[in-house]
Design a protein around this motif. Structure first.
Motif, PDB file in Angstrom:
ATOM      1  N   PRO A   6      -5.824  77.564  93.341  1.00 12.83           N
ATOM      2  CA  PRO A   6      -6.731  76.678  92.633  1.00 12.83           C
ATOM      3  C   PRO A   6      -7.629  75.942  93.619  1.00 12.83           C
ATOM      4  CG  PRO A   6      -4.485  75.851  92.530  1.00 12.83           C
ATOM      5  CD  PRO A   6      -4.430  77.196  93.200  1.00 12.83           C
ATOM      6  N   ARG A   7      -8.827  75.603  93.166  1.00 19.73           N
ATOM      7  CA  ARG A   7      -9.773  74.902  94.020  1.00 19.73           C
ATOM      8  C   ARG A   7      -9.934  73.475  93.534  1.00 19.73           C
ATOM      9  NH1 ARG A   7     -15.001  78.368  94.307  1.00 19.73           N
ATOM     10  NH2 ARG A   7     -15.693  76.378  95.100  1.00 19.73           N
ATOM     11  N   THR A  15      -9.856  74.946  88.816  1.00 22.60           N
ATOM     12  CA  THR A  15      -9.230  76.186  88.382  1.00 22.60           C
ATOM     13  C   THR A  15      -7.728  75.949  88.347  1.00 22.60           C
ATOM     14  OG1 THR A  15     -10.986  77.448  89.444  1.00 22.60           O
ATOM     15  CG2 THR A  15      -9.013  78.651  88.817  1.00 22.60           C
ATOM     16  N   ASP A  95     -12.332  81.394  89.675  1.00 23.66           N
ATOM     17  CA  ASP A  95     -12.972  80.116  89.367  1.00 23.66           C
ATOM     18  C   ASP A  95     -14.230  80.267  88.507  1.00 23.66           C
ATOM     19  OD1 ASP A  95     -14.729  81.154  91.260  1.00 23.66           O
ATOM     20  OD2 ASP A  95     -14.843  79.304  92.430  1.00 23.66           O
ATOM     21  N   ASN A 123     -18.580  74.605  86.299  1.00 26.46           N
ATOM     22  CA  ASN A 123     -18.126  75.974  86.494  1.00 26.46           C
ATOM     23  C   ASN A 123     -19.315  76.861  86.876  1.00 26.46           C
ATOM     24  OD1 ASN A 123     -17.300  78.813  85.578  1.00 26.46           O
ATOM     25  ND2 ASN A 123     -15.388  77.648  85.483  1.00 26.46           N
TER      26      ASN A 123
END
Length: 189
Positions: A6-7, A15, A95, A123
């Motif tokens: 995940p970022r 994410t 993502d 996003n």
């Protein structure tokens, strides 16, 4: 097996963490999914786009290093902007888009205007493809594994309503049943 972590953006996780990735990848391989596009899944995405009256519709499997759109409906001409929107590729990073959120939540997600939600407004698909609204439901197989999602997206805000929510959920259940019957019978979709 690996997957894209995940970022984080500040304190907001853009994410979601994908704890089911290894089990999902194994299950997708057992079912023969997630590595090649399927004309039957493209046709399914075409029908979903027509039902939702949306320019984009997808059958998305979350694979080891991202997302794979085994079924994809995109407009022949970009529906917004000056026509310079890049091609919507069948493989996208984790993502990009909202299907990873559907999988992590294990339930449908309705975004009538993604810009109303800080978590989703930034996003990459919002700027790259002009996506403004999203409707998606998880593809959960009989083992309880979330394989991915079916979804529709539009370049304008949409009031999907309860009818849209019920339709996308029923569509996901229908497709998952077809996939498992096909795999059990050794037949193509």
């Amino acid at each position: 097996m690996s997957y894209d972590p995940p970022r984080p953006a500040g304190r907001l996780l853009l994410t979601p963490e994908d704890r089911e990735a290894p089990a999902r990848v194994r299950r997708l391989r057992q079912l023969g999914l997630g590595e090649r596009w399927d004309p039957a899944l493209d046709a399914f995405a075409d029908r979903l786009a027509e039902m939702a009256q949306a320019p984009y519709a997808m059958v998305n499997f979350l694979v080891e290093n991202g997302q794979f759109f085994a079924g994809l409906h995109v407009p022949p001409v970009p529906p917004a902007g000056d026509g310079t929107v890049p091609e919507f590729a069948r493989v996208q990073p984790r993502d990009h888009g909202f299907c990873p959120h559907v999988a992590a939540r294990r339930r449908a997600l309705v975004l009538e205007d993604v810009r109303d939600y800080p978590r989703f407004a930034g996003n990459p698909v919002v700027d790259t493809f002009g996506i403004r609204s999203y409707l998606g439901a998880p593809l959960i197989d009989s083992t309880g594994t979330v394989l991915g999602a079916v979804s529709a997206a539009d370049v304008r805000p949409r009031l999907w309503g309860r009818a849209g929510l019920e339709t996308i959920k029923a569509t996901a259940v229908d497709l998952m049943g077809r996939i498992e019957r096909s795999a059990a019978d050794g037949l193509p979709l």
